[in-house]
Design a protein around this motif. Sequence first.
Motif, PDB file in Angstrom:
ATOM      1  N   UNK A 209       0.826  -1.208   0.000  1.00 40.75           N
ATOM      2  CA  UNK A 209       0.000   0.000   0.000  1.00 40.75           C
ATOM      3  C   UNK A 209       0.859   1.255   0.000  1.00 40.75           C
ATOM      4  N   UNK A 210       0.277   2.332  -0.514  1.00 40.33           N
ATOM      5  CA  UNK A 210       0.901   3.633  -0.424  1.00 40.33           C
ATOM      6  C   UNK A 210       0.370   4.359   0.800  1.00 40.33           C
ATOM      7  N   UNK A 211       0.023   5.630   0.664  1.00 45.07           N
ATOM      8  CA  UNK A 211      -0.469   6.438   1.787  1.00 45.07           C
ATOM      9  C   UNK A 211      -1.981   6.287   1.923  1.00 45.07           C
ATOM     10  N   UNK A 212      -2.406   5.710   3.036  1.00 43.44           N
ATOM     11  CA  UNK A 212      -3.832   5.482   3.259  1.00 43.44           C
ATOM     12  C   UNK A 212      -4.324   6.240   4.480  1.00 43.44           C
ATOM     13  N   UNK A 213      -5.598   6.568   4.455  1.00 44.49           N
ATOM     14  CA  UNK A 213      -6.214   7.361   5.504  1.00 44.49           C
ATOM     15  C   UNK A 213      -6.597   6.459   6.681  1.00 44.49           C
ATOM     16  N   UNK A 214      -5.572   5.998   7.389  1.00 41.34           N
ATOM     17  CA  UNK A 214      -5.747   5.204   8.597  1.00 41.34           C
ATOM     18  C   UNK A 214      -4.992   5.912   9.723  1.00 41.34           C
ATOM     19  N   UNK A 215      -5.157   5.415  10.936  1.00 42.78           N
ATOM     20  CA  UNK A 215      -4.444   6.022  12.064  1.00 42.78           C
ATOM     21  C   UNK A 215      -2.933   5.988  11.837  1.00 42.78           C
ATOM     22  N   UNK A 216      -2.422   4.852  11.370  1.00 48.29           N
ATOM     23  CA  UNK A 216      -0.995   4.739  11.093  1.00 48.29           C
ATOM     24  C   UNK A 216      -0.602   5.612   9.906  1.00 48.29           C
ATOM     25  N   UNK A 217      -1.437   5.617   8.877  1.00 44.28           N
ATOM     26  CA  UNK A 217      -1.144   6.411   7.694  1.00 44.28           C
ATOM     27  C   UNK A 217      -1.047   7.896   7.997  1.00 44.28           C
ATOM     28  N   UNK A 218      -1.962   8.401   8.817  1.00 50.52           N
ATOM     29  CA  UNK A 218      -1.938   9.817   9.182  1.00 50.52           C
ATOM     30  C   UNK A 218      -0.744  10.143  10.085  1.00 50.52           C
ATOM     31  N   UNK A 219      -0.361   9.171  10.914  1.00 49.23           N
ATOM     32  CA  UNK A 219       0.808   9.362  11.764  1.00 49.23           C
ATOM     33  C   UNK A 219       2.055   9.594  10.928  1.00 49.23           C
ATOM     34  N   UNK A 220       2.099   8.938   9.767  1.00 51.82           N
ATOM     35  CA  UNK A 220       3.287   9.032   8.920  1.00 51.82           C
ATOM     36  C   UNK A 220       3.341  10.296   8.072  1.00 51.82           C
ATOM     37  N   UNK A 221       2.350  11.175   8.246  1.00 46.91           N
ATOM     38  CA  UNK A 221       2.448  12.483   7.599  1.00 46.91           C
ATOM     39  C   UNK A 221       3.700  13.207   8.074  1.00 46.91           C
ATOM     40  N   UNK A 222       4.113  12.925   9.332  1.00 44.21           N
ATOM     41  CA  UNK A 222       5.321  13.542   9.881  1.00 44.21           C
ATOM     42  C   UNK A 222       6.571  13.033   9.171  1.00 44.21           C
ATOM     43  N   UNK A 223       6.454  11.873   8.536  1.00 43.56           N
ATOM     44  CA  UNK A 223       7.594  11.308   7.810  1.00 43.56           C
ATOM     45  C   UNK A 223       7.601  11.702   6.341  1.00 43.56           C
ATOM     46  N   UNK A 224       6.625  12.499   5.943  1.00 44.83           N
ATOM     47  CA  UNK A 224       6.587  12.989   4.571  1.00 44.83           C
ATOM     48  C   UNK A 224       5.653  12.261   3.646  1.00 44.83           C
ATOM     49  N   UNK A 225       4.737  11.434   4.189  1.00 37.89           N
ATOM     50  CA  UNK A 225       3.844  10.679   3.315  1.00 37.89           C
ATOM     51  C   UNK A 225       2.912  11.596   2.526  1.00 37.89           C
ATOM     52  N   UNK A 226       2.485  12.701   3.147  1.00 33.30           N
ATOM     53  CA  UNK A 226       1.608  13.630   2.436  1.00 33.30           C
ATOM     54  C   UNK A 226       2.335  14.278   1.266  1.00 33.30           C
ATOM     55  N   UNK A 227       3.644  14.524   1.426  1.00 23.26           N
ATOM     56  CA  UNK A 227       4.431  15.105   0.339  1.00 23.26           C
ATOM     57  C   UNK A 227       4.482  14.168  -0.860  1.00 23.26           C
ATOM     58  N   UNK A 228       4.474  12.869  -0.588  1.00 19.86           N
ATOM     59  CA  UNK A 228       4.490  11.877  -1.673  1.00 19.86           C
ATOM     60  C   UNK A 228       3.278  12.022  -2.581  1.00 19.86           C
ATOM     61  N   UNK A 229       2.164  12.446  -1.994  1.00 21.74           N
ATOM     62  CA  UNK A 229       0.934  12.553  -2.776  1.00 21.74           C
ATOM     63  C   UNK A 229       1.043  13.596  -3.883  1.00 21.74           C
ATOM     64  N   UNK A 230       1.966  14.539  -3.737  1.00 21.28           N
ATOM     65  CA  UNK A 230       2.152  15.547  -4.782  1.00 21.28           C
ATOM     66  C   UNK A 230       2.672  14.912  -6.062  1.00 21.28           C
ATOM     67  N   UNK A 231       3.336  13.745  -5.924  1.00 18.17           N
ATOM     68  CA  UNK A 231       3.874  13.045  -7.095  1.00 18.17           C
ATOM     69  C   UNK A 231       2.916  11.985  -7.622  1.00 18.17           C
ATOM     70  N   UNK A 232       1.850  11.704  -6.871  1.00 22.87           N
ATOM     71  CA  UNK A 232       0.945  10.617  -7.239  1.00 22.87           C
ATOM     72  C   UNK A 232       0.055  10.986  -8.417  1.00 22.87           C
ATOM     73  N   UNK A 233      -0.415   9.965  -9.120  1.00 22.41           N
ATOM     74  CA  UNK A 233      -1.410  10.188 -10.166  1.00 22.41           C
ATOM     75  C   UNK A 233      -2.746  10.589  -9.529  1.00 22.41           C
ATOM     76  N   UNK A 234      -3.071   9.949  -8.417  1.00 22.91           N
ATOM     77  CA  UNK A 234      -4.271  10.292  -7.646  1.00 22.91           C
ATOM     78  C   UNK A 234      -3.809  11.050  -6.404  1.00 22.91           C
ATOM     79  N   UNK A 235      -4.038  12.318  -6.375  1.00 20.99           N
ATOM     80  CA  UNK A 235      -3.444  13.172  -5.342  1.00 20.99           C
ATOM     81  C   UNK A 235      -4.315  13.227  -4.085  1.00 20.99           C
ATOM     82  N   UNK A 236      -4.440  12.069  -3.457  1.00 22.49           N
ATOM     83  CA  UNK A 236      -5.206  11.954  -2.220  1.00 22.49           C
ATOM     84  C   UNK A 236      -4.753  10.713  -1.463  1.00 22.49           C
ATOM     85  N   UNK A 237      -5.108  10.666  -0.199  1.00 20.33           N
ATOM     86  CA  UNK A 237      -4.888   9.453   0.570  1.00 20.33           C
ATOM     87  C   UNK A 237      -5.862   8.378   0.080  1.00 20.33           C
TER      88      UNK A 237
END
Length: 274
Positions: A209-237
């Motif tokens: 999985x990539x960046x998903x809207x779960x408790x763990x997934x949101x926690x990893x926003x601090x690690x830059x997971x949200x920044x990854x979405x800028x490169x995604x084809x689908x720009x969302x969790x």
Amino acid sequence: MASKKVSIITGGAGGMGLATAQVIGAQHHHHIVICDINQQKLDAAVADLTQKHISCESVLCDITNRDSVETLFDTALSRGSLASVIHTAGVSPQMANPEVIMRVNALGTIHITETALRHATEGFALINVASMAAHMMPALLIPKRAYALSFSDVDSFLKKTVFPSRFMPSKLYRNGMAYGISKNFVIWYSKKNAGKFGEKGARIVSVSPGSFDTEMGRLEEKSGSAEMLKMAALKRFGRSEEIAELLAFCASEKAGYLTGTDVLCDGGVIGSKA
């Protein structure tokens, strides 16, 4: 209950594990055995599944402990025929240090896989959850020669796979390095075991999985997971029900020829780097 099909879901107290339990319980009508290390969360998850009329129970399980994993499987096997195991349990960079990350994500997968293989029968499927992070690791930093030790000397395997993270300049990078290696190992290990499962008419697949809207997934926003979405084809969790449907499909009879491979579900992040 004796003739009922049973599915084990590790990390089933929340996130994609609980979402997958809902899909398999509702659509495939399996008896669901969820496990986690938090009894309070397990109780809440069972209450939620029961309210949805899903046959289920929970087992408190530490996947880094082989005896605990044996108890989990014994419980499931006492309820019916084991149809699938969906192994979602794991820790992320924000949750633990490199040693713990490797023990939970890599050693835990070894314990689940070895036990599943021992009990696998015709039509059984094991789905190990890896991560998009595994696909982002530079080849030169992956201690792949150490991976084979997972079959013969687990202590040496753990030491050698944690070692590269010690050279990272900060805690964030050290944890991230260990996480990426642990999940890269999950993909490698799942592929290496495909032949053994195949001898029993069973399957093993990893899903990343990539960046998903779960408790763990949101926690990893601090690690830059949200920044990854800028490169995604689908720009969302991703939504938990989206990955749950994929995991449930991979474990189902409909995916009966799918084995020994990794399925990437990241909204197009890795594809954007090609």
